[in-house]
Design an enzyme around this catalytic site. Structure first.
Site, PDB file in Angstrom:
ATOM      1  CG  ASP A 184       0.165  -2.914  -0.021  1.00  0.00           C
ATOM      2  OD1 ASP A 184       0.758  -2.649  -1.194  1.00  0.00           O
ATOM      3  OD2 ASP A 184      -0.121  -2.540   0.836  1.00  0.00           O
ATOM      4  CG  HIS A 211       2.656  -5.569   2.108  1.00  0.00           C
ATOM      5  ND1 HIS A 211       2.060  -4.823   1.203  1.00  0.00           N
ATOM      6  CD2 HIS A 211       3.610  -6.168   1.646  1.00  0.00           C
ATOM      7  CE1 HIS A 211       3.079  -4.389   0.249  1.00  0.00           C
ATOM      8  NE2 HIS A 211       4.060  -5.683   0.863  1.00  0.00           N
TER       9      HIS A 211
END
Length: 349
Positions: A184, A211
């Site tokens: 990310d 996530h």
């Protein structure tokens, strides 16, 4: 090529400037770096193979242990021919899992299945959660002091599963369990640099939350270097693109795969940070999904200072924009549900 990868690893960890190859050779010489064993569980898979390659290229690794239920002897033979420091061993099948794990300093877990057409999220959860549960049971037995880097999705649930397994075994240390959310961060840096038209090597963007989907919250208000040419709409679009990065890759691969190469790179970056922390390098900071008290939830991703025992300090969120505050409020219920789902799975049966 190896030098450029080493330099990339250094840049990705936000060093001010890339060292010369001569300096790299000196600082990474096997005489000065301690012995470190890294085990990759799921090493023959789509993420596992490129991750095995990248860990073989990391001069901080002295022993690389590759494990999977099939295919690992070939992967191990292949990467073992690369002329870098680490000795490589391949292990296959449950009866060899203990040997693969013994003496590990870091265990990286990309094991599991990617989502296939027709498979529901619950199907995926049940398969991967079961795999993680059995692997963590073995970690508790054979290398209870290792740092565990969890890549297997859904990370929001698999990290709580691992924690519960370790608690039951009496080996849980919250400083040593990490959900790898580095992809990310990698995406947020790349997308921000492209939109802000700044060199990507110098960019840093914290990403907090979890996530998956809306639980991924990039803090572009804290991005460096500061870009004054981005509108509120730009930041909203960058946030959405970071959250949907996995889908972008799945769609581009037309159902024939997911984000394996970028995930392997992100996994290698985070493992490198963990190795540096273990080796006493000061001020190693990366974002990771860990046990946390900075929100009301028991697990949360934020910046973490890494050290000789794993987590040295879980850092706070810092100042948030109004858009980010709203994003934080929105993600908390979904992340809470994922954590509870993981804990319930770990404690059933």
């Amino acid at each position: 090529m190896l030098r450029s990868i080493r330099a990339s690893l250094k840049r990705a960890n936000n060093s001010a400037s890339s060292p010369s190859p001569q300096l790299l050779r000196r600082s990474y010489s096997s005489e000065s770096a301690p012995e470190r064993k890294v085990a990759v569980l799921g090493a023959a898979g789509g993420i596992g193979q490129p991750l095995a390659l990248l860990m073989k290229l990391n001069p901080l690794v002295s022993h690389l242990s590759l494990y999977d239920i099939a295919g690992t002897p070939g992967v191990a033979a292949d990467v073992s021919h690369i002329n870098t420091r680490s000795e490589v061993a391949g292990f296959v099948g449950e009866e060899q899992l203990g040997k693969a794990l013994e003496g590990s300093d870091i265990v990286i877990i990309p094991a599991g299945v990617p989502r296939k057409p027709g498979m529901t999220r619950d199907d995926l959860f049940n398969i991967n959660a079961g795999i993680v549960k059995s692997l963590c049971t073995a970690i508790a037995k054979y290398c209870p002091n290792a740092l565990v880097n969890m890549i297997s999705n859904p990370v929001n649930s698999t990290v709580p599963i691992a924690a519960e397994v370790f608690k039951k075994a009496g080996t849980y240390d919250e400083k040593k369990l990490f959900g790898v959310t580095t992809l990310d961060v990698v995406r947020a840096k790349t997308f921000y640099a492209g939109k802000a038209k700044v060199p990507v090597e110098g960019v840093n963007v914290p990403v907090v939350g979890g996530h998956a989907g809306i639980t991924i919250l990039p803090l572009f208000s804290q991005a460096t270097p500061k870009a004054n040419n981005l509108s509120g709409e730009d930041l909203m679009a960058l946030t959405k693109r970071t959250q949907d990065g996995g889908t972008e890759v799945v769609e581009a691969k037309a159902g024939k795969g997911s984000a394996t190469l970028s995930m392997a790179y992100a996994g290698a970056i985070f493992a490198d940070a963990c190795l540096k922390g273990l080796n006493g390098v000061p001020d190693v900071v990366e974002c990771s999904y860990v046990q946390s008290s900075i929100t009301e939830l028991p697990f949360f991703a934020s910046k973490v200072r890494l050290g000789k025992n794993g987590v040295e300090e879980v850092l706070g969120l810092g100042p948030l924009s109004d858009f980010e505050k709203q994003g934080l409020e929105s993600l908390l219920p979904e992340l809470k549900s994922s954590i509870e789902k993981g804990i319930a799975f770990a404690n059933q049966g």
